[in-house]
Design an enzyme around this catalytic site. Structure first.
Site, PDB file in Angstrom:
ATOM      1  N   LYS A 213       1.037  -1.462   0.042  1.00 41.51           N
ATOM      2  CA  LYS A 213       0.058  -0.250  -0.225  1.00 41.51           C
ATOM      3  C   LYS A 213       0.986   1.460   0.436  1.00 41.51           C
ATOM      4  CE  LYS A 213      -2.155   3.568   1.277  1.00 41.51           C
ATOM      5  NZ  LYS A 213      -1.425   4.177   1.003  1.00 41.51           N
TER       6      LYS A 213
ATOM      7  N   GLY B 233       5.902   4.970   9.437  1.00 38.70           N
ATOM      8  CA  GLY B 233       5.091   5.762   8.957  1.00 38.70           C
ATOM      9  C   GLY B 233       4.631   6.534  10.013  1.00 38.70           C
ATOM     10  N   SER B 234       3.678   7.264  10.678  1.00 36.50           N
ATOM     11  CA  SER B 234       3.764   7.335  11.718  1.00 36.50           C
ATOM     12  C   SER B 234       2.733   7.155  13.096  1.00 36.50           C
ATOM     13  CB  SER B 234       2.675   8.653  11.806  1.00 36.50           C
ATOM     14  OG  SER B 234       0.667   8.315  11.379  1.00 36.50           O
TER      15      SER B 234
ATOM     16  N   GLY C 208       0.503   3.665  12.763  1.00 34.42           N
ATOM     17  CA  GLY C 208       1.385   2.820  13.951  1.00 34.42           C
ATOM     18  C   GLY C 208       0.260   2.196  14.827  1.00 34.42           C
TER      19      GLY C 208
ATOM     20  N   GLU D 269       8.354   0.714  12.300  1.00 32.14           N
ATOM     21  CA  GLU D 269       8.837   2.146  12.094  1.00 32.14           C
ATOM     22  C   GLU D 269       8.497   3.438  11.560  1.00 32.14           C
ATOM     23  OE1 GLU D 269      11.874   1.190  12.272  1.00 32.14           O
ATOM     24  OE2 GLU D 269      11.588  -0.963  11.482  1.00 32.14           O
TER      25      GLU D 269
ATOM     26  N   CYS E 131      13.241  10.282   8.604  1.00 34.76           N
ATOM     27  CA  CYS E 131      12.599   9.725   9.402  1.00 34.76           C
ATOM     28  C   CYS E 131      14.414  10.047  10.911  1.00 34.76           C
ATOM     29  CB  CYS E 131      12.374   8.475   9.624  1.00 34.76           C
ATOM     30  SG  CYS E 131      13.615   7.340   8.543  1.00 34.76           S
TER      31      CYS E 131
ATOM     32  N   GLU F 249       7.106  15.312  16.764  1.00 33.44           N
ATOM     33  CA  GLU F 249       8.203  15.493  15.362  1.00 33.44           C
ATOM     34  C   GLU F 249       7.470  16.267  14.269  1.00 33.44           C
ATOM     35  OE1 GLU F 249       7.205  12.079  12.636  1.00 33.44           O
ATOM     36  OE2 GLU F 249       9.613  11.668  12.326  1.00 33.44           O
TER      37      GLU F 249
HETATM   38  P1  NAD Z   1       1.383   8.068   7.872  1.00 33.13           P
HETATM   39  O1  NAD Z   1       1.592   7.751   9.222  1.00 33.13           O
HETATM   40  O2  NAD Z   1       0.425   9.329   7.278  1.00 33.13           O
HETATM   41  O3  NAD Z   1       1.067   8.023   6.890  1.00 33.13           O
HETATM   42  C1  NAD Z   1       2.633   5.774   6.555  1.00 33.13           C
HETATM   43  C2  NAD Z   1       1.052   5.176   5.133  1.00 33.13           C
HETATM   44  O4  NAD Z   1       0.365   4.711   6.248  1.00 33.13           O
HETATM   45  C3  NAD Z   1       0.656   5.874   4.767  1.00 33.13           C
HETATM   46  O5  NAD Z   1       1.049   4.694   3.316  1.00 33.13           O
HETATM   47  C4  NAD Z   1      -0.654   6.100   4.209  1.00 33.13           C
HETATM   48  O6  NAD Z   1      -1.584   6.342   3.355  1.00 33.13           O
HETATM   49  C5  NAD Z   1      -1.130   4.745   5.279  1.00 33.13           C
HETATM   50  N1  NAD Z   1      -2.435   4.883   6.009  1.00 33.13           N
HETATM   51  C6  NAD Z   1      -2.550   6.448   6.724  1.00 33.13           C
HETATM   52  N2  NAD Z   1      -4.007   6.085   7.847  1.00 33.13           N
HETATM   53  C7  NAD Z   1      -3.518   5.014   7.109  1.00 33.13           C
HETATM   54  C8  NAD Z   1      -4.923   3.944   8.286  1.00 33.13           C
HETATM   55  N3  NAD Z   1      -5.779   4.290   9.196  1.00 33.13           N
HETATM   56  N4  NAD Z   1      -5.106   2.486   8.865  1.00 33.13           N
HETATM   57  C9  NAD Z   1      -3.549   2.070   7.623  1.00 33.13           C
HETATM   58  N5  NAD Z   1      -2.567   3.109   6.795  1.00 33.13           N
HETATM   59  C10 NAD Z   1      -2.822   4.128   6.660  1.00 33.13           C
HETATM   60  O7  NAD Z   1       2.997   8.861   7.716  1.00 33.13           O
HETATM   61  P2  NAD Z   1       3.978   9.962   6.216  1.00 33.13           P
HETATM   62  O8  NAD Z   1       2.366  11.027   6.653  1.00 33.13           O
HETATM   63  O9  NAD Z   1       3.482   8.742   5.012  1.00 33.13           O
HETATM   64  O10 NAD Z   1       5.523   9.667   7.117  1.00 33.13           O
HETATM   65  C11 NAD Z   1       5.907  10.305   7.809  1.00 33.13           C
HETATM   66  C12 NAD Z   1       5.539   9.947   8.534  1.00 33.13           C
HETATM   67  O11 NAD Z   1       7.138   8.760   8.610  1.00 33.13           O
HETATM   68  C13 NAD Z   1       6.756  10.267   9.397  1.00 33.13           C
HETATM   69  O12 NAD Z   1       6.350   9.918  11.726  1.00 33.13           O
HETATM   70  C14 NAD Z   1       7.987  10.461   9.663  1.00 33.13           C
HETATM   71  O13 NAD Z   1       9.417   9.592  10.956  1.00 33.13           O
HETATM   72  C15 NAD Z   1       7.739   8.167   9.640  1.00 33.13           C
HETATM   73  N6  NAD Z   1       9.164   8.099   9.252  1.00 33.13           N
HETATM   74  C16 NAD Z   1      10.022   6.798   9.984  1.00 33.13           C
HETATM   75  C17 NAD Z   1      10.698   5.761   9.159  1.00 33.13           C
HETATM   76  C18 NAD Z   1      11.629   4.932   9.892  1.00 33.13           C
HETATM   77  O14 NAD Z   1      12.347   4.410   9.072  1.00 33.13           O
HETATM   78  N7  NAD Z   1      11.300   4.931  11.161  1.00 33.13           N
HETATM   79  C19 NAD Z   1      11.088   6.336   8.307  1.00 33.13           C
HETATM   80  C20 NAD Z   1      10.089   7.455   7.282  1.00 33.13           C
HETATM   81  C21 NAD Z   1       9.677   8.027   7.695  1.00 33.13           C
END
Ligand code: NAD
Length: 495
Positions: A189, A242-243, A247, A265, A300, A399
């Site tokens: 996804k 992601g966030s 998570g 992550e 990140c 963040e």
């Molecule tokens: P996000 O959590 O908003 O989205 C990540 C993914 O989750 C996207 O594909 C999104 O469509 C999906 N998503 C959104 N709502 C969802 C739901 N209800 N159920 C399932 N999936 C859903 O994050 P973002 O804005 O795309 O990315 C930024 C975040 O990612 C920041 O917090 C950043 O620190 C983190 N990040 C972490 C790492 C790491 O390796 N630790 C690397 C890159 C980014």
């Protein structure tokens, strides 16, 4: 490196409407709906992606399960998987220019960084796991003579991969490559604002000989497709970057559905700590500026909290300011830009909200603080530094995921450790010192998945990446990541 003339040709390439990639072929979403793809470079709509929903996720998971049970991938000799994945790495390298420009049009990362960090990094990761998988052995347990205890390593089944938009190919490969190498079938996804390169990756994988259904890509909104994948009863694991907010949802979905395992992550608020005896303050300042401002801070592991020892504070701030103001923010498809666009207008607004709050809470703006290049129609932000940041301020705790740095001052090593460990996160960190003992003490004392010493970032595929505390759990990269995608099975045989 790609040439400017190649970039200028590729940036005009017609992309059109992109479908889902399920069972080895492109198709529309079941609902027929699509989403516009808006470039943060100039705000233009240059393509569309299918707006998938639960029905599409279900079709992709069924395809992945069917492929898994058929066994032409999951039970194939690891040497075969190695051959196909190596071919995929080669195809990515062959298409590196196309993939780089496509990704930059989608998410706005400056091309100098995207070229290495996206397709080339993904190709390297895929090759790494391809080469590793035919060296993974099972075990024979140390038992008594009258039994034989065998430990097999088996793929989990269907793995869901949910990705962020900052480095979709690089982070995608960190999960997709070990999952596939281990014999799993995968449903990806992608992030809704940066899906195009992952769709292209799936096409290249098919061209490389990956059997239909082994790698599927379902685009769409997170709250719809991501949720459906997280809740699906026939998905064995979710690998997520992601966030923290999402998570947490994924853990809930797992609890509400089939207890699938979830690897998270998440974000960070990583401390970058400069001691007075740093080997080269000027170089430390340049690397620190890059460590927070490249890719507009959408990294990140970005060193978003800078802790400077009081005796070198003024000198270091001068160097930092000069390194920061030298960074050229602009069109990410111009090779001369050091920093490209913020990934979307929404993210830019979010960043500006953090700036307003920091000023309101009493931090002092040193440079930046606003949107720039608005006349382009794109989303650009000036690298922003605040000083006099205190632990209670939002900027020290949350963040931003944008080009905003908060600076604090410390006197002693103990104080630096206390400040460094004072957030809910624990992803990355750095220490700048010439003293080996200080360096090793800090590596032990800092609560984070990675501690850089006299550098920031750049840790390659050979070492794990992941967080502690609310930065998540599970590790991407290195041979350790393979373990996430392999299940142990015991055979206990009476002899
Ligand atoms: P996000 O959590 O908003 O989205 C990540 C993914 O989750 C996207 O594909 C999104 O469509 C999906 N998503 C959104 N709502 C969802 C739901 N209800 N159920 C399932 N999936 C859903 O994050 P973002 O804005 O795309 O990315 C930024 C975040 O990612 C920041 O917090 C950043 O620190 C983190 N990040 C972490 C790492 C790491 O390796 N630790 C690397 C890159 C980014």
């Amino acid at each position: 490196m790609i040439s400017q003339s190649a970039i200028d040709t590729l940036r005009k390439a017609e992309i059109g409407a992109r479908g889902l990639f399920i069972d080895g072929a492109q198709s529309e979403a079941a609902s027929g709906a699509s989403l516009p793809v808006i470039s943060p470079i100039d705000g233009s709509t240059f393509a569309s992606i299918a707006d998938g929903d639960a029905a599409d996720i279900d079709r992709a998971v069924r395809s992945a399960r069917k492929a898994f049970e058929k066994g032409s991938w999951s039970r194939a000799a690891p040497a075969f998987r190695k051959k196909v994945l190596t071919r995929l790495a080669e195809l990515i390298e062959k298409h590196v220019d196309e993939l780089t420009v496509l990704g930059v049009r989608d998410n706005g990362t400056e091309i100098g960084m995207a070229y290495k960090a996206e397709p080339l990094s993904a190709a390297g990761t895929i090759r790494y796991y391809a080469e590793a998988i035919d060296k993974v052995y099972g075990e024979i347990a140390p038992t008594a003579d009258n039994v034989l205890g065998l430990i097999h390593k088996e793929p989990l089944g269907v793995v869901g991969v949910i990705l962020p938009w900052n480095f979709p190919l690089m982070i995608g490969a960190w999960k997709i490559a070990p999952a596939l190498a281990a014999g799993n079938c995968v449903v990806v996804k992608p992030p809704e604002i940066a899906s195009l390169t992952l769709l292209r990756l799936a096409e290249l994988a098919a061209e490389a000989g990956l059997p239909a259904g082994v790698l599927n890509v379902v685009t769409g909104r997170g709250a719809v497709t991501g949720e459906a994948l997280g809740l699906h009863g026939d998905v064995d694991a979710i690998a997520f970057t992601g966030s923290g907010l999402v998570g947490r949802r994924l853990l809930e979905y797992s609890a509400r559905s089939n207890l699938k395992r979830v690897f998270l992550e998440l974000g960070g608020k990583s401390p970058n700590i400069v001691f007075a005896d740093a080997p080269d303050l000027k170089q430390a300042a340049v690397v620190s500026a890059n460590g927070i401002f490249r890719n507009s801070g959408q990294v990140c592991v970005a060193g978003s909290r800078l802790l400077i020892q009081a005796s070198v504070y003024d000198r270091f701030m001068d160097e930092l300011l000069s390194a920061t103001t030298r960074l050229k923010v602009g069109d990410p498809l111009d090779l001369a830009s050091d920093v490209g666009a913020v990934s979307s207008a929404e993210q830019l607004d979010k960043n500006l909200g953090f700036v307003a709050k920091a000023a309101e809470e009493g931090a002092r703006l040193v440079t930046g603080g606003g949107r720039i290049l608005a006349e382009t129609g794109g989303s650009y932000m000036a690298p922003t530094i605040f000083e006099n940041v205190t632990q209670d301020m939002q900027l020290a705790r949350e963040e931003v995921f944008g080009p905003v740095l908060g600076v604090m001052r410390f006197e002693t090593e103990e104080e630096a450790v206390r400040l460094a460990n004072s957030t809910v996160y624990g992803l990355a960190s750095a220490v700048w010192t010439s003293n080996l003992s200080t360096a090793h003490r800090m590596v032990r004392a800092i609560n984070a998945g990675v501690v850089h010493v006299n550098t920031y970032g750049g840790a390659d595929i050979t070492v794990p990446l992941g967080g502690v505390k609310q930065s998540g759990f599970g590790r991407d990269k290195s041979l350790h990541a393979l373990e996430k995608y392999l299940e142990l099975k015991t055979a206990w045989i009476a002899l």
